[in-house]
Design a protein around this motif. Sequence first.
Motif, PDB file in Angstrom:
ATOM      1  N   GLY A 111      17.910   9.229 -11.717  1.00 48.81           N
ATOM      2  CA  GLY A 111      16.967  10.290 -11.444  1.00 48.81           C
ATOM      3  C   GLY A 111      15.572  10.023 -11.972  1.00 48.81           C
ATOM      4  N   GLU A 112      14.657  10.903 -11.606  1.00 49.83           N
ATOM      5  CA  GLU A 112      13.239  10.749 -11.932  1.00 49.83           C
ATOM      6  C   GLU A 112      12.973  10.608 -13.421  1.00 49.83           C
ATOM      7  OE1 GLU A 112       9.216  13.564 -11.849  1.00 49.83           O
ATOM      8  OE2 GLU A 112      11.078  14.256 -10.925  1.00 49.83           O
ATOM      9  N   LEU A 113      13.653  11.389 -14.256  1.00 45.83           N
ATOM     10  CA  LEU A 113      13.325  11.444 -15.680  1.00 45.83           C
ATOM     11  C   LEU A 113      14.193  10.534 -16.539  1.00 45.83           C
ATOM     12  CD1 LEU A 113      12.591  15.268 -16.140  1.00 45.83           C
ATOM     13  CD2 LEU A 113      10.983  13.385 -15.772  1.00 45.83           C
ATOM     14  N   VAL A 114      14.921   9.604 -15.920  1.00 50.96           N
ATOM     15  CA  VAL A 114      15.638   8.603 -16.709  1.00 50.96           C
ATOM     16  C   VAL A 114      14.604   7.727 -17.420  1.00 50.96           C
ATOM     17  CG1 VAL A 114      17.100   6.553 -16.595  1.00 50.96           C
ATOM     18  CG2 VAL A 114      17.653   8.538 -15.213  1.00 50.96           C
ATOM     19  N   PRO A 115      14.679   7.577 -18.735  1.00 48.13           N
ATOM     20  CA  PRO A 115      13.721   6.713 -19.424  1.00 48.13           C
ATOM     21  C   PRO A 115      13.747   5.290 -18.863  1.00 48.13           C
ATOM     22  CG  PRO A 115      14.882   8.085 -21.004  1.00 48.13           C
ATOM     23  CD  PRO A 115      15.573   8.274 -19.685  1.00 48.13           C
TER      24      PRO A 115
ATOM     25  N   LEU B 179      16.368  -3.467  -5.511  1.00 48.02           N
ATOM     26  CA  LEU B 179      15.992  -2.270  -6.263  1.00 48.02           C
ATOM     27  C   LEU B 179      14.929  -1.509  -5.487  1.00 48.02           C
ATOM     28  CD1 LEU B 179      16.067  -0.615  -8.995  1.00 48.02           C
ATOM     29  CD2 LEU B 179      14.047  -1.945  -9.631  1.00 48.02           C
ATOM     30  N   GLN B 180      15.151  -0.214  -5.337  1.00 48.73           N
ATOM     31  CA  GLN B 180      14.199   0.650  -4.643  1.00 48.73           C
ATOM     32  C   GLN B 180      13.724   1.736  -5.594  1.00 48.73           C
ATOM     33  OE1 GLN B 180      15.943   3.197  -1.671  1.00 48.73           O
ATOM     34  NE2 GLN B 180      14.020   3.511  -0.597  1.00 48.73           N
ATOM     35  N   PHE B 181      12.407   1.873  -5.719  1.00 48.67           N
ATOM     36  CA  PHE B 181      11.805   2.968  -6.475  1.00 48.67           C
ATOM     37  C   PHE B 181      10.998   3.798  -5.493  1.00 48.67           C
ATOM     38  CE2 PHE B 181       7.961   4.544  -8.767  1.00 48.67           C
ATOM     39  CZ  PHE B 181       8.594   5.489  -9.554  1.00 48.67           C
ATOM     40  N   ASP B 182      11.395   5.051  -5.339  1.00 48.72           N
ATOM     41  CA  ASP B 182      10.748   5.913  -4.349  1.00 48.72           C
ATOM     42  C   ASP B 182      10.375   7.250  -4.987  1.00 48.72           C
ATOM     43  OD1 ASP B 182       9.797   7.205  -2.148  1.00 48.72           O
ATOM     44  OD2 ASP B 182      11.683   7.260  -1.052  1.00 48.72           O
ATOM     45  N   PRO B 183       9.141   7.381  -5.476  1.00 48.73           N
ATOM     46  CA  PRO B 183       8.726   8.646  -6.096  1.00 48.73           C
ATOM     47  C   PRO B 183       8.534   9.769  -5.091  1.00 48.73           C
ATOM     48  CG  PRO B 183       6.872   7.146  -5.958  1.00 48.73           C
ATOM     49  CD  PRO B 183       8.077   6.374  -5.504  1.00 48.73           C
ATOM     50  N   GLN B 184       8.666   9.471  -3.791  1.00 46.49           N
ATOM     51  CA  GLN B 184       8.581  10.498  -2.758  1.00 46.49           C
ATOM     52  C   GLN B 184       9.952  10.827  -2.183  1.00 46.49           C
ATOM     53  OE1 GLN B 184       5.787   8.600  -0.088  1.00 46.49           O
ATOM     54  NE2 GLN B 184       4.009   9.428  -1.161  1.00 46.49           N
TER      55      GLN B 184
ATOM     56  N   LEU C 284       0.811  -1.210   0.000  1.00 50.89           N
ATOM     57  CA  LEU C 284       0.000   0.000   0.000  1.00 50.89           C
ATOM     58  C   LEU C 284       0.852   1.271   0.000  1.00 50.89           C
ATOM     59  CD1 LEU C 284      -2.823  -0.996   2.527  1.00 50.89           C
ATOM     60  CD2 LEU C 284      -2.808  -1.169   0.035  1.00 50.89           C
ATOM     61  N   SER C 285       2.153   1.121  -0.104  1.00 45.45           N
ATOM     62  CA  SER C 285       3.062   2.266  -0.126  1.00 45.45           C
ATOM     63  C   SER C 285       3.389   2.663  -1.558  1.00 45.45           C
ATOM     64  CB  SER C 285       4.356   1.927   0.618  1.00 45.45           C
ATOM     65  OG  SER C 285       5.333   2.928   0.446  1.00 45.45           O
ATOM     66  N   ALA C 286       3.692   3.948  -1.758  1.00 46.33           N
ATOM     67  CA  ALA C 286       4.128   4.410  -3.076  1.00 46.33           C
ATOM     68  C   ALA C 286       5.524   3.892  -3.401  1.00 46.33           C
ATOM     69  CB  ALA C 286       4.114   5.934  -3.128  1.00 46.33           C
ATOM     70  N   GLU C 287       6.273   3.514  -2.379  1.00 52.93           N
ATOM     71  CA  GLU C 287       7.618   2.991  -2.574  1.00 52.93           C
ATOM     72  C   GLU C 287       7.559   1.519  -2.956  1.00 52.93           C
ATOM     73  OE1 GLU C 287      11.789   2.949  -0.030  1.00 52.93           O
ATOM     74  OE2 GLU C 287       9.900   2.657   1.010  1.00 52.93           O
TER      75      GLU C 287
ATOM     76  N   THR D 283      15.564  13.275  -2.393  1.00 56.65           N
ATOM     77  CA  THR D 283      16.717  13.565  -3.232  1.00 56.65           C
ATOM     78  C   THR D 283      16.295  13.462  -4.688  1.00 56.65           C
ATOM     79  OG1 THR D 283      17.515  11.297  -3.474  1.00 56.65           O
ATOM     80  CG2 THR D 283      18.142  12.463  -1.469  1.00 56.65           C
ATOM     81  N   SER D 284      17.220  13.714  -5.590  1.00 63.26           N
ATOM     82  CA  SER D 284      16.909  13.648  -7.023  1.00 63.26           C
ATOM     83  C   SER D 284      16.959  12.223  -7.553  1.00 63.26           C
ATOM     84  CB  SER D 284      17.898  14.519  -7.800  1.00 63.26           C
ATOM     85  OG  SER D 284      19.229  14.085  -7.561  1.00 63.26           O
ATOM     86  N   ALA D 285      17.324  11.247  -6.707  1.00 57.14           N
ATOM     87  CA  ALA D 285      17.401   9.850  -7.136  1.00 57.14           C
ATOM     88  C   ALA D 285      16.116   9.133  -6.767  1.00 57.14           C
ATOM     89  CB  ALA D 285      18.599   9.159  -6.491  1.00 57.14           C
ATOM     90  N   TRP D 286      15.333   8.734  -7.773  1.00 56.60           N
ATOM     91  CA  TRP D 286      14.099   7.979  -7.539  1.00 56.60           C
ATOM     92  C   TRP D 286      14.353   6.475  -7.568  1.00 56.60           C
ATOM     93  CZ3 TRP D 286       8.811  10.019  -9.595  1.00 56.60           C
ATOM     94  CH2 TRP D 286       8.607  11.326  -9.117  1.00 56.60           C
ATOM     95  N   TRP D 287      15.375   6.056  -8.315  1.00 60.52           N
ATOM     96  CA  TRP D 287      15.716   4.637  -8.422  1.00 60.52           C
ATOM     97  C   TRP D 287      17.075   4.389  -7.773  1.00 60.52           C
ATOM     98  CZ3 TRP D 287      12.313   1.289 -10.917  1.00 60.52           C
ATOM     99  CH2 TRP D 287      11.377   1.856 -11.788  1.00 60.52           C
ATOM    100  N   ARG D 288      17.161   3.348  -6.946  1.00 62.47           N
ATOM    101  CA  ARG D 288      18.442   2.951  -6.351  1.00 62.47           C
ATOM    102  C   ARG D 288      18.567   1.432  -6.442  1.00 62.47           C
ATOM    103  NH1 ARG D 288      16.678   7.134  -2.918  1.00 62.47           N
ATOM    104  NH2 ARG D 288      18.233   8.789  -2.615  1.00 62.47           N
TER     105      ARG D 288
END
Length: 272
Positions: free
Chosen positions: A98-102, A68-73, A53-56, A76-81
């Motif tokens: 970063g957020e806008l990496v295809p 792999l972690q995806f955190d749209p919240q 139920l989390s956005a992460e 920092t500027s890194a959404w994917w780790r």
Amino acid sequence: MPLSERQLAAFADKHAVQIPYDTSPRHLAGPGDARHVTHGLAAAGWNAVSDPLSAEIILASPDLRHRLQFDPQSRTSAWWRLRAEPVGTEPGWYTEFGELVPAELLAAFTDALTAPPPKQPDPWQQVTSAGWHHEPDGARSPDSMCHIELRPLSEFHDRSSWHIETREPGHGEFPGPRIWHAYLDEHTPAHLVSAFLTALTDHSPLQRGMFERTGHYSAVQEPSPLRPQQVVDAHATRIKHLRAQARSARRQQTKPATIPAHASTAQPAARR
């Protein structure tokens, strides 16, 4: 967490009603659909270990080495780790995007991670053949908006890491605002770096739906010759391939050891 038919159907439902537009260059195409990444890893046997139920979203590999972690919240500027734990003599490594990496570029990286590693390639080879401009500290795209560097993270690091940035045009020596970045540390396997750079510098366009977000207003979009169903079918074909690849890898791991043909099976001679 096996990838369900319901999840694939949800992907198909979204893209079947979108008119695809060929979008280039790739570094300005925008984030696209994150399920290119998450569906691919789920098909390869990765499991979700995050709160549903989390956005992460957090996915872990079957051997629990990779995460792999995806955190749209993210603050920092890194959404994917993506992290790899050290195993034996193999060091751990870390990457972030970063957020806008295809998503297709990151999917090329994760697909290579789940496949048997090939011979260690030269990551610069594809960049060179794609016609990117060489510079003393790396290479830049033909529009000068994306820059690749191989340099130490700081003066306290001996080994060089990969730094990729896409920025808006600057003024003179002053770079413009950053659109997205990628960082791959000094221990990231070369074949994974090569997979990301190959996808980044590929001249073929990425498909984006009408009115879908791009990375920059200067991205060029033209009606695609592909039908929406062809975009859906390409995703399904890739998922099928990753599933088959994962099954083959599991069979190899569980295959019983065989006795070499030249090994002797004779019993010791009886004592006289």
